[in-house]
Design a protein around this motif. Structure first.
Motif, mmCIF file in Angstrom:
data_model
loop_
_atom_site.group_PDB
_atom_site.id
_atom_site.type_symbol
_atom_site.label_atom_id
_atom_site.label_comp_id
_atom_site.label_asym_id
_atom_site.label_seq_id
_atom_site.Cartn_x
_atom_site.Cartn_y
_atom_site.Cartn_z
ATOM 1 N N ALA A 48 0.851 -1.186 0.000
ATOM 2 C CA ALA A 48 0.000 0.000 0.000
ATOM 3 C C ALA A 48 0.886 1.235 0.000
ATOM 4 C CB ALA A 48 -0.911 0.023 1.231
ATOM 5 N N ASP A 49 0.355 2.336 -0.525
ATOM 6 C CA ASP A 49 1.155 3.556 -0.522
ATOM 7 C C ASP A 49 1.417 4.058 0.896
ATOM 8 O OD1 ASP A 49 -1.429 4.456 0.041
ATOM 9 O OD2 ASP A 49 -1.499 5.935 -1.588
ATOM 10 N N ALA A 50 0.548 3.698 1.833
ATOM 11 C CA ALA A 50 0.694 4.171 3.217
ATOM 12 C C ALA A 50 1.715 3.374 4.020
ATOM 13 C CB ALA A 50 -0.654 4.111 3.926
ATOM 14 N N LYS A 85 -2.518 -0.128 -2.752
ATOM 15 C CA LYS A 85 -3.746 0.516 -2.268
ATOM 16 C C LYS A 85 -3.624 2.037 -2.275
ATOM 17 C CE LYS A 85 -4.130 -3.267 1.105
ATOM 18 N NZ LYS A 85 -2.685 -3.580 1.233
ATOM 19 N N VAL A 86 -4.799 2.677 -2.229
ATOM 20 C CA VAL A 86 -4.890 4.125 -2.165
ATOM 21 C C VAL A 86 -5.936 4.530 -1.133
ATOM 22 C CG1 VAL A 86 -6.587 4.161 -4.050
ATOM 23 C CG2 VAL A 86 -5.327 6.246 -3.502
ATOM 24 N N SER A 87 -5.709 5.643 -0.481
ATOM 25 C CA SER A 87 -6.652 6.386 0.375
ATOM 26 C C SER A 87 -6.183 6.579 1.806
ATOM 27 C CB SER A 87 -8.062 5.771 0.413
ATOM 28 O OG SER A 87 -8.183 4.744 1.372
ATOM 29 N N ALA A 88 -5.146 5.853 2.264
ATOM 30 C CA ALA A 88 -4.730 5.969 3.659
ATOM 31 C C ALA A 88 -3.458 6.780 3.868
ATOM 32 C CB ALA A 88 -4.547 4.578 4.266
ATOM 33 N N LEU A 89 -2.703 7.034 2.819
ATOM 34 C CA LEU A 89 -1.481 7.825 2.968
ATOM 35 C C LEU A 89 -1.840 9.258 3.362
ATOM 36 C CD1 LEU A 89 1.634 7.910 2.604
ATOM 37 C CD2 LEU A 89 1.219 8.582 0.226
ATOM 38 N N SER A 90 -1.122 9.802 4.325
ATOM 39 C CA SER A 90 -1.476 11.119 4.862
ATOM 40 C C SER A 90 -1.452 12.214 3.800
ATOM 41 C CB SER A 90 -0.528 11.481 6.006
ATOM 42 O OG SER A 90 0.818 11.503 5.554
#
Length: 313
Positions: A48-50, A85-90
């Motif tokens: 995930a990107d986060a 994944k996308v949507s959780a990285l600050s």
């Protein structure tokens, strides 16, 4: 290999979790883990990107960067089914069209690839209309930047709304579900799993080993095997409740009968559940990979699977 639902992707029936890369595993160790997984027949990797922005000194993207370096140095991109994944990285929060468009480019760059095989919506975003999110993901599929879409951490109601919007508009829809699911976390059986069955979604559960609890390391007598003082130990020990204390003896029994580890048995049980294709589990060091590979190949008898199901009810 097994079909990942209707995605058109064929995967090893276990996904190697990349959450530890750049956190509890440095680049050199991560490379060894990845080599071990690939050499053992694995091809499905989840990141995930986060990951892992929560670690001191990290900003997110560390796992993708390590994975991209490994893919390039080994020249094995065509052998890997790559999920992120996308949507959780600050710095890329939520599922607005603009965020998705920026985030996918950043992930492609870090992963050193031109296509993501499976792109997950990491968390739902109640502040963005589902129609906007569905359309943004569809554009990525049509542009060839993403092969298939999945949803993680959605409620059944919100996920069904998104599926209906995609179906009614003829756009790409989620084909896979990534929920929190294991022997001691079975809440999705009431709503999300039936939904996955109705819509033909492939289920890829995360925390398949309950932060290490289902490896058998953590016991009611206070004993803990290797990794007992790991960063995840506190999360694992919370499962030493009534259900956890009932599950461990059942796991021990089935492990003794099969000659497999408790880890492998825990993963094999998940694979007996409706719609589950490939549980996600991570390995901090290469020595832990063998049990994960074994869990993807172990076949429980119906009686053994039922014994575990009953123990964890």
């Amino acid at each position: 290999m097994v079909a990942l639902g209707t995605t058109g992707l064929d995967v090893f029936p276990l996904s190697l979790g990349g959450n530890v890369f750049g956190w509890t595993s440095d680049q050199e160790t991560s490379f060894r883990v990845l080599d071990e997984f690939l050499d053992g027949g694995g091809n499905f990797i989840d990141t995930a990107d986060a990951y892992s922005q929560w670690a001191p000194g990290n900003v997110g993207g560390e796992s993708e960067t390590i994975l991209g370096e490994w893919l390039t140095s080994r020249g094995v991109r065509d052998r890997i089914v790559l999920a992120t994944k996308v949507s959780a990285l600050s710095t890329a929060k939520g599922l607005s069209a603009g965020t998705i468009e920026r985030a996918v480019e950043d992930s492609l760059r870090r992963l050193q690839t031109d296509v993501i095989d499976l792109y997950w919506a990491h968390y739902d975003d109640a502040d963005t209309p589902l129609e906007e999110t569905v359309a943004a993901f569809d554009r990525l599929v049509r542009a060839g930047k993403v092969r298939a879409l999945g949803a993680s951490n959605f409620t059944a109601d919100r996920l069904e709304q998104a599926l209906k919007i995609a179906d009614s508009t003829g756009t790409a829809r989620y084909l896979a579900l990534q929920p929190h699911y294991n022997l001691v976390e079975r809440g999705i059986e009431d709503d999300l799993l039936p939904l996955a069955q109705r819509y033909g979604l492939a289920t890829v559960p995360y925390y398949a080993l309950a932060s290490g609890f289902l490896t058998g390391k953590y016991r009611a007598d206070g004993s803990a095997g290797s990794g007992g003082d790991s960063p995840r130990a506190g999360a694992a020990r919370k499962y030493l409740d009534g259900r956890g204390r009932a599950v461990l003896p059942a796991l021990d029994e089935v492990a003794a009968e099969t000659g497999a580890s408790v880890t492998a048995v825990s993963l094999a049980w998940l694979r007996t559940r409706p719609t589950v294709v490939a549980p996600i589990a991570s390995a901090r060091v290469p020595e832990q990979v063998a049990d994960l590979l074994a869990g993807a190949r172990l076949e429980l008898t119906p009686a053994q699977a039922q014994r575990l199901t009953d123990a964890s009810a």
